[in-house]
Scaffold this motif. Structure first.
Motif, PDB file in Angstrom:
ATOM      1  N   MET A   1       4.724  45.001 -91.811  1.00 41.51           N
ATOM      2  CA  MET A   1       3.731  44.775 -90.777  1.00 41.51           C
ATOM      3  C   MET A   1       4.155  45.540 -89.519  1.00 41.51           C
ATOM      4  N   LYS A   2       3.180  46.103 -88.822  1.00 40.27           N
ATOM      5  CA  LYS A   2       3.450  46.887 -87.621  1.00 40.27           C
ATOM      6  C   LYS A   2       2.403  46.559 -86.574  1.00 40.27           C
ATOM      7  N   LEU A   3       2.819  46.433 -85.341  1.00 37.22           N
ATOM      8  CA  LEU A   3       1.884  46.162 -84.252  1.00 37.22           C
ATOM      9  C   LEU A   3       0.911  47.328 -84.098  1.00 37.22           C
ATOM     10  N   CYS A   4      -0.369  47.021 -84.054  1.00 39.54           N
ATOM     11  CA  CYS A   4      -1.408  48.031 -83.879  1.00 39.54           C
ATOM     12  C   CYS A   4      -1.569  48.389 -82.409  1.00 39.54           C
ATOM     13  N   GLY A   5      -1.466  47.379 -81.539  1.00 39.42           N
ATOM     14  CA  GLY A   5      -1.626  47.610 -80.117  1.00 39.42           C
ATOM     15  C   GLY A   5      -1.933  46.314 -79.401  1.00 39.42           C
ATOM     16  N   VAL A   6      -2.231  46.419 -78.130  1.00 42.17           N
ATOM     17  CA  VAL A   6      -2.540  45.265 -77.288  1.00 42.17           C
ATOM     18  C   VAL A   6      -3.920  45.468 -76.687  1.00 42.17           C
ATOM     19  N   CYS A   7      -4.728  44.415 -76.693  1.00 35.19           N
ATOM     20  CA  CYS A   7      -6.039  44.445 -76.057  1.00 35.19           C
ATOM     21  C   CYS A   7      -6.061  43.369 -74.980  1.00 35.19           C
ATOM     22  N   ILE A   8      -6.337  43.769 -73.753  1.00 36.87           N
ATOM     23  CA  ILE A   8      -6.429  42.825 -72.645  1.00 36.87           C
ATOM     24  C   ILE A   8      -7.901  42.511 -72.411  1.00 36.87           C
ATOM     25  N   LEU A   9      -8.255  41.242 -72.515  1.00 41.95           N
ATOM     26  CA  LEU A   9      -9.619  40.818 -72.222  1.00 41.95           C
ATOM     27  C   LEU A   9      -9.731  40.557 -70.730  1.00 41.95           C
ATOM     28  N   THR A  10     -10.809  41.021 -70.136  1.00 39.82           N
ATOM     29  CA  THR A  10     -10.967  40.920 -68.691  1.00 39.82           C
ATOM     30  C   THR A  10     -12.438  40.781 -68.327  1.00 39.82           C
ATOM     31  N   ASP A  11     -12.701  40.199 -67.171  1.00 40.96           N
ATOM     32  CA  ASP A  11     -14.053  40.106 -66.649  1.00 40.96           C
ATOM     33  C   ASP A  11     -14.498  41.409 -65.986  1.00 40.96           C
ATOM     34  N   ASN A  12     -13.541  42.313 -65.702  1.00 41.98           N
ATOM     35  CA  ASN A  12     -13.854  43.550 -64.992  1.00 41.98           C
ATOM     36  C   ASN A  12     -13.111  44.715 -65.643  1.00 41.98           C
ATOM     37  N   ALA A  13     -13.629  45.191 -66.765  1.00 45.54           N
ATOM     38  CA  ALA A  13     -12.970  46.255 -67.518  1.00 45.54           C
ATOM     39  C   ALA A  13     -12.847  47.564 -66.733  1.00 45.54           C
ATOM     40  N   PRO A  14     -13.868  48.003 -65.978  1.00 45.76           N
ATOM     41  CA  PRO A  14     -13.705  49.259 -65.232  1.00 45.76           C
ATOM     42  C   PRO A  14     -12.558  49.191 -64.212  1.00 45.76           C
ATOM     43  N   ARG A  15     -12.431  48.067 -63.500  1.00 43.04           N
ATOM     44  CA  ARG A  15     -11.366  47.932 -62.499  1.00 43.04           C
ATOM     45  C   ARG A  15      -9.995  47.938 -63.161  1.00 43.04           C
ATOM     46  N   LEU A  16      -9.830  47.160 -64.223  1.00 39.67           N
ATOM     47  CA  LEU A  16      -8.535  47.081 -64.894  1.00 39.67           C
ATOM     48  C   LEU A  16      -8.200  48.397 -65.579  1.00 39.67           C
ATOM     49  N   SER A  17      -9.198  49.060 -66.133  1.00 40.62           N
ATOM     50  CA  SER A  17      -8.989  50.356 -66.758  1.00 40.62           C
ATOM     51  C   SER A  17      -8.533  51.401 -65.739  1.00 40.62           C
ATOM     52  N   ALA A  18      -9.115  51.389 -64.553  1.00 42.56           N
ATOM     53  CA  ALA A  18      -8.709  52.332 -63.499  1.00 42.56           C
ATOM     54  C   ALA A  18      -7.247  52.121 -63.122  1.00 42.56           C
ATOM     55  N   PHE A  19      -6.811  50.863 -63.069  1.00 40.37           N
ATOM     56  CA  PHE A  19      -5.412  50.542 -62.777  1.00 40.37           C
ATOM     57  C   PHE A  19      -4.499  51.122 -63.865  1.00 40.37           C
ATOM     58  N   TYR A  20      -4.835  50.878 -65.132  1.00 47.57           N
ATOM     59  CA  TYR A  20      -3.992  51.369 -66.225  1.00 47.57           C
ATOM     60  C   TYR A  20      -4.063  52.884 -66.381  1.00 47.57           C
ATOM     61  N   GLU A  21      -5.137  53.499 -65.930  1.00 40.64           N
ATOM     62  CA  GLU A  21      -5.201  54.961 -65.945  1.00 40.64           C
ATOM     63  C   GLU A  21      -4.109  55.543 -65.040  1.00 40.64           C
ATOM     64  N   ILE A  22      -3.869  54.906 -63.894  1.00 44.91           N
ATOM     65  CA  ILE A  22      -2.789  55.341 -63.002  1.00 44.91           C
ATOM     66  C   ILE A  22      -1.434  55.005 -63.602  1.00 44.91           C
ATOM     67  N   VAL A  23      -1.284  53.783 -64.089  1.00 45.30           N
ATOM     68  CA  VAL A  23      -0.001  53.330 -64.636  1.00 45.30           C
ATOM     69  C   VAL A  23       0.420  54.186 -65.825  1.00 45.30           C
ATOM     70  N   LEU A  24      -0.507  54.447 -66.745  1.00 47.58           N
ATOM     71  CA  LEU A  24      -0.180  55.147 -67.987  1.00 47.58           C
ATOM     72  C   LEU A  24      -0.303  56.659 -67.901  1.00 47.58           C
TER      73      LEU A  24
END
Length: 116
Positions: free
Chosen positions: A1-24
Motif C-alpha cells: 500500500m502506498k499513500l496516493c496524496g492528501v486532499c484538504i477540504l475547505t469552504d474557500n478552495a481558491p483562497r487556500l489554493s493560492a496559499f499553497y501555490e506560493i508554498v509549493l
C-alpha cells in the motif's frame, strides 16, 4: 500500500489554493472547485454546500532541501504567515519549522538534503 496524496477540504478552495501555490512553488491543475498540485500529491477541494468543520487534526509534511531558505522565502512572500514553531532541531532529530495555512491546518517543512 502506498499513500496516493492528501486532499484538504475547505469552504474557500481558491483562497487556500493560492496559499499553497506560493508554498509549493507550483501552479495547480484546476477542475471546477478541485485544485491539484500533482508533484506535491496535494489537492485542495471545495465539496460544495458543505460546512467544513474547523477542528483540525492533521498535519501536512513536506521535505525541503534547505529549511532556513524556505522559512525566509515564506515569511517574506506571505506577510503574517502563522509560524507556530520556528526552524529548530527536534528531539527526534528532524530540522524543521511549522506554520498554519489559512484554514488552520498545520504544515511542516522538514530538511532533507538528499532530495532528488
Amino acid at each position: 500500500m502506498k499513500l496516493c496524496g492528501v486532499c484538504i477540504l475547505t469552504d474557500n478552495a481558491p483562497r487556500l489554493s493560492a496559499f499553497y501555490e506560493i508554498v509549493l512553488k507550483e501552479s495547480p491543475v484546476v477542475e471546477g472547485q478541485h485544485y491539484g498540485f500533482d508533484s506535491a500529491q496535494l489537492a485542495v477541494y471545495n465539496p460544495g454546500q458543505v460546512n467544513v468543520v474547523n477542528d483540525k487534526n492533521m498535519s501536512i509534511m513536506f521535505y525541503v532541501h534547505d529549511v532556513l531558505a524556505e522559512y525566509e522565502r515564506l515569511t517574506q512572500a506571505i506577510p503574517g504567515i502563522g509560524i507556530t514553531s520556528p526552524p529548530e532541531r527536534r528531539p527526534w532529530g528532524a530540522y524543521s519549522f511549522w506554520f498554519l495555512d489559512p484554514d488552520g491546518n498545520t504544515v511542516s517543512f522538514i530538511e532533507k538534503k538528499d532530495l532528488p
